[in-house]
Enzyme design. Structure first.
Site: not given
Length: 343
Positions: A15, A59, A279
């Site tokens: 991006t 990408d 976690c």
């Protein structure tokens, strides 16, 4: 007159390097030959900046170990000619690529700082401008002719994080990355505050680049109700060398006999199984509860407080080195590049 700091900017795709085409209104890759027109503030640094773009651009969703090797080779080729490197990369898989590079670049004594953005450089509210400018400043930082941050790191939205401690956790906020189990290497506000005691020290040895990565491994994320068929099918993938087992809490898993027996058979056949918690924060502690004691007893390897990204890329690296079973087990629990808290 003191020589200018020299940095190589490597644009892989993503991006940050996109701008709006004035003719069509669509986004297209930016030509970095015009970078000083796009970001005139760069000229105030008085650094020597060179640019290298992947061809074709990639990408981040298409990033893979072959392209990690290509990136490492660019750094290897230019290592002696620059004081540091800034890698512009799509944010989605940045933590994987940066973690991989941390293992591949042994004896790294110069900064390799990854950055990117959530909005393209050519968009008015882009976060790319600040990320890019600050990553350059961080890569150029020296004290007594020694780089301040001679390791692979990720800079995003005011925080410089150790690459192999980092994960992307937000797809919309500018503050897209976290390092749950290791504090920031630097905090950026009005001033840049380096947390020097957290940064790896240079060893001044010759750079060694590892270019063999084993890709015959997979992730198996546990969930309540996972079936024997799914587990058996995963463990019996032809040619499989290792499994990153994403468990509950501090490394807990079902205690049903079929599950433990399936893992035990796979380990007996030579499969490496590494226990990583689902976690984000905290550590695997096999044996703390009965639900993880069985894993420890059959030879599942504790991944400690490594991220999934670090565990996966470290496994690729170790298997690529043709590490033997006992050495593999031992090294997975050692800190090679600061990726794990060794106890």
């Amino acid at each position: 007159m003191e020589d200018k700091i020299s940095l190589l900017i490597i644009y892989t795709g993503g991006t940050i390097g996109m701008i709006k085409d004035p003719a069509t209104g669509s986004l297209r890759p930016f030509d970095f030959k015009g970078i000083y027109d796009q970001i005139p503030e760069l000229s105030r640094f008085h650094y020597h900046l060179d640019f290298h773009s992947f061809d074709p651009l990639v990408d981040s969703s298409d990033m893979n170990p072959r392209r990690w090797i290509a990136l490492a080779e660019v750094i290897e080729k230019h290592y002696e000619n620059y004081d540091g490197f800034v890698v512009l990369h799509g944010s989605d898989t940045m933590a994987y690529t940066a973690s991989a590079l941390s293992f591949m670049l042994e004896n790294l004594n110069k900064p390799v700082i990854f950055t990117g953005s959530q909005l393209p450089l050519g968009v008015l509210r882009t976060d790319g401008r600040e990320n890019f400018i600050t990553a350059i400043e961080l890569a150029a930082a020296t004290e007594e002719n020694t780089p301040v941050v001679p390791e692979v790191s990720i800079y995003f939205e005011n925080h410089l994080l150790r690459a192999n401690r980092t994960m992307k956790y937000n797809a919309e906020n500018f503050n897209a990355f976290v390092s749950p189990n290791y504090p920031a290497l630097a905090d950026v506000g009005v001033y840049i505050k380096f947390n020097r005691h957290r940064i790896r020290k240079p060893n001044f040895k010759k750079l060694r680049v590892h270019k063999k990565l084993e890709t015959q491994l997979t992730l198996l994320k546990l969930f309540p109700g996972i079936t024997q068929q799914v587990v058996e099918a995963t463990l019996n993938i032809p040619g499989l060398r290792a499994v990153i087992l994403e468990t509950f809490g501090s490394g807990n898993a079902p205690t049903e006999p079929w599950f433990i027996e399936a893992l035990g058979r796979a380990i007996a056949k030579g499969l490496h199984i590494i226990n990583i918690s689902q976690c984000p924060a905290g550590s695997v502690e096999q044996g703390k509860y009965d639900t993880s004691l069985a894993l420890k007893n059959i030879g599942v390897i504790s991944g400690g407080d490594m991220t999934t990204e670090a565990a996966l890329t470290k496994t690729m690296y170790l298997l690529g080195r043709k590490t033997g079973p006992e050495e593999f087990r031992a090294i997975m629990n050692l800190s090679l590049r600061g990726e794990i808290t060794a106890h």
